[in-house]
Scaffold this motif. Sequence first.
Motif, short mmCIF file in Angstrom:
data_model
loop_
_atom_site.label_atom_id
_atom_site.label_comp_id
_atom_site.label_asym_id
_atom_site.label_seq_id
_atom_site.Cartn_x
_atom_site.Cartn_y
_atom_site.Cartn_z
N ALA A 40 16.11 -70.53 6.68
CA ALA A 40 16.20 -69.07 6.56
C ALA A 40 17.63 -68.66 6.22
CB ALA A 40 15.76 -68.40 7.85
N LYS A 41 17.77 -67.64 5.39
CA LYS A 41 19.09 -67.14 5.00
C LYS A 41 19.58 -66.02 5.93
CE LYS A 41 19.15 -69.88 1.46
NZ LYS A 41 20.01 -71.08 1.47
N GLY A 42 18.67 -65.17 6.36
CA GLY A 42 19.05 -64.11 7.29
C GLY A 42 19.91 -63.04 6.68
N ASP A 43 19.79 -62.84 5.35
CA ASP A 43 20.60 -61.83 4.69
C ASP A 43 19.83 -60.54 4.40
OD1 ASP A 43 18.91 -62.64 2.67
OD2 ASP A 43 20.47 -63.44 1.36
N GLY A 44 18.55 -60.49 4.77
CA GLY A 44 17.74 -59.30 4.55
C GLY A 44 17.28 -59.14 3.12
N VAL A 45 17.61 -60.09 2.25
CA VAL A 45 17.26 -60.01 0.83
C VAL A 45 16.36 -61.18 0.42
CG1 VAL A 45 18.15 -59.97 -1.53
CG2 VAL A 45 19.41 -58.79 0.31
N SER A 49 10.05 -66.11 4.74
CA SER A 49 8.70 -66.31 5.27
C SER A 49 8.38 -67.78 5.49
CB SER A 49 7.66 -65.70 4.33
OG SER A 49 7.95 -64.35 4.05
N ASP A 50 8.72 -68.64 4.52
CA ASP A 50 8.41 -70.07 4.65
C ASP A 50 9.18 -70.69 5.81
OD1 ASP A 50 6.70 -69.92 2.51
OD2 ASP A 50 8.13 -70.74 1.05
N ALA A 51 10.41 -70.28 6.00
CA ALA A 51 11.19 -70.80 7.12
C ALA A 51 10.59 -70.38 8.46
CB ALA A 51 12.64 -70.31 7.01
N PHE A 52 10.12 -69.13 8.53
CA PHE A 52 9.48 -68.64 9.75
C PHE A 52 8.22 -69.45 10.03
CE2 PHE A 52 8.13 -64.38 11.94
CZ PHE A 52 8.23 -65.00 13.17
N GLN A 53 7.43 -69.67 9.01
CA GLN A 53 6.19 -70.42 9.17
C GLN A 53 6.47 -71.86 9.61
OE1 GLN A 53 2.67 -69.06 7.88
NE2 GLN A 53 2.51 -70.31 9.72
N ALA A 54 7.47 -72.49 9.01
CA ALA A 54 7.82 -73.87 9.37
C ALA A 54 8.34 -73.96 10.81
CB ALA A 54 8.86 -74.42 8.39
N ALA A 55 9.16 -73.01 11.20
CA ALA A 55 9.68 -73.00 12.57
C ALA A 55 8.55 -72.80 13.57
CB ALA A 55 10.74 -71.91 12.72
N PHE A 73 21.50 -61.20 12.33
CA PHE A 73 20.89 -61.59 11.05
C PHE A 73 19.67 -60.71 10.80
CE2 PHE A 73 23.14 -65.40 12.36
CZ PHE A 73 23.71 -65.86 11.18
N LYS A 74 19.37 -60.52 9.52
CA LYS A 74 18.17 -59.80 9.10
C LYS A 74 17.30 -60.75 8.28
CE LYS A 74 20.41 -55.26 8.83
NZ LYS A 74 20.70 -54.09 7.94
N PHE A 75 16.04 -60.86 8.67
CA PHE A 75 15.14 -61.80 8.03
C PHE A 75 14.02 -61.04 7.33
CE2 PHE A 75 17.14 -63.84 11.64
CZ PHE A 75 17.61 -65.04 11.09
N LEU A 76 13.97 -61.16 6.01
CA LEU A 76 12.90 -60.55 5.24
C LEU A 76 11.67 -61.46 5.31
CD1 LEU A 76 11.86 -58.39 3.27
CD2 LEU A 76 12.76 -59.80 1.40
N ILE A 77 10.59 -60.93 5.86
CA ILE A 77 9.37 -61.71 6.07
C ILE A 77 8.21 -61.02 5.36
CG2 ILE A 77 7.79 -62.71 7.76
CD1 ILE A 77 10.63 -63.84 7.95
N ILE A 97 16.76 -59.06 13.45
CA ILE A 97 15.89 -58.05 12.85
C ILE A 97 14.91 -58.73 11.90
CG2 ILE A 97 15.82 -56.02 11.35
CD1 ILE A 97 18.62 -55.30 12.35
N LEU A 98 13.64 -58.43 12.07
CA LEU A 98 12.61 -58.85 11.13
C LEU A 98 12.27 -57.67 10.24
CD1 LEU A 98 10.19 -60.89 13.44
CD2 LEU A 98 12.02 -61.77 11.97
#
Length: 428
Positions: A40-45, A49-55, A73-77, A97-98
Amino acid sequence: MKDNGSSADSGYPGPSPVPVPPYGPNLTRSKIFDILSFGAKGDGVCDDSDAFQAAWKAACKVPGATLEIPSEFKFLIKPITLQGPCMPQLVLQIDGILLAPAEVGSWPISSLFQWLNFKWVQNFTIQGTGTVDGQGPQWWTVSSLYYTQKKLKNILGLKPTAMRFYASYNVTVRDIKIINSPQCHLKFDNSRGIRVDNIKISSPENSPNTDGIHLQNTQEVEIQHSDIGCGDDCVSIQTGCSNIYIHHINCGPGHGISLGSLGKDRSVGCISDIAVEKISVQNTLAGVRIKTWQGGIGSVKNVSFSNIQVSNVKFPIIIDQYYCDKHFCKNQTGAVAISGVKYNQIIGTYSVQPIYLACSEDIPCTDVDLIHIQLKPSRRYGGSHQGLCWNSYGISKAPLVPSSIDYCLRRDSGSIVKRIARFLEHVC
């Protein structure tokens, strides 16, 4: 059976529910799964999603695991389903932030029912200091929603719920914020053993259909010590719900605490054993409300509203068996029967009407108690001192303000209650 966001019967494959884990278990680093470690990059841009699913898949396999959404961090999901069953005592720790996709056109049509979908999870906790942001403004401002693919396609006004649980057991959601959902913020379908504690839900008063917490076909629920402000019901309780306890909630803006609507298109609606107490409701359409459609089938019974403080609420007490969300609804016979409803210590100010009991001509409301009701007009008052009371039976006990409430209920010798009881015997 396929789960498409409706409340169909569950095909839950997991073992029997087990107790909710204690708060803050001691975890070794091997049990902590940081979404950043999965790319995950966590930049909000960038799409995380794939990182969230894998985790999720990795944490799901480890007893007592924590999936971390770190702070700062901001995670665009994108719309995602996080599926169990998982090993016991899984925790989703949201400190960052999600973010949901902000553009309506970027949502696949198949994902318009919900954004974060938790399915078949048990013994599971969501907690943290972070925020789940549905980025709803574009959904609210577009009068007719369209989806752009090869051509414009009408999607019939569907809007996603921010966070939904389906066929899940022993779930705790605490401490987080859920804001600006396109539609409902937090929904539980076909679930049991739910605890919501110390959360904050927020969206503007003019955001349409943005219920705070929505319960459907769900039992054994406690919602407590939370602040909910939205564009619709702060808490919405629908058919199939029982053993619900709601207390120490601040509600407003919004439409108050609502049971229903039930019985639309002659459907069956069943709600029982609901307790709502120690609630503060401010600047809302309703305080505590039961709403059903004409022609419905089923029952609402054993409901208690007590120690409710209202401030500048348009209609503090409502039973509406003629509910209609259109300009016109045709009259129908039959109704979802309402019985055993207690109002005790409903105190504060109203801006339109203190009480509104509009019960069915065919199946009246029975065993309704009005006790210690003290409702005075607010400073911005422009309404009526008189309540609307139609075909409702029960008892009232002083103090009652305005005094007209004392004449709101009819007295019943017992024959009506017995007739209604016979009618309901094999319905719910």
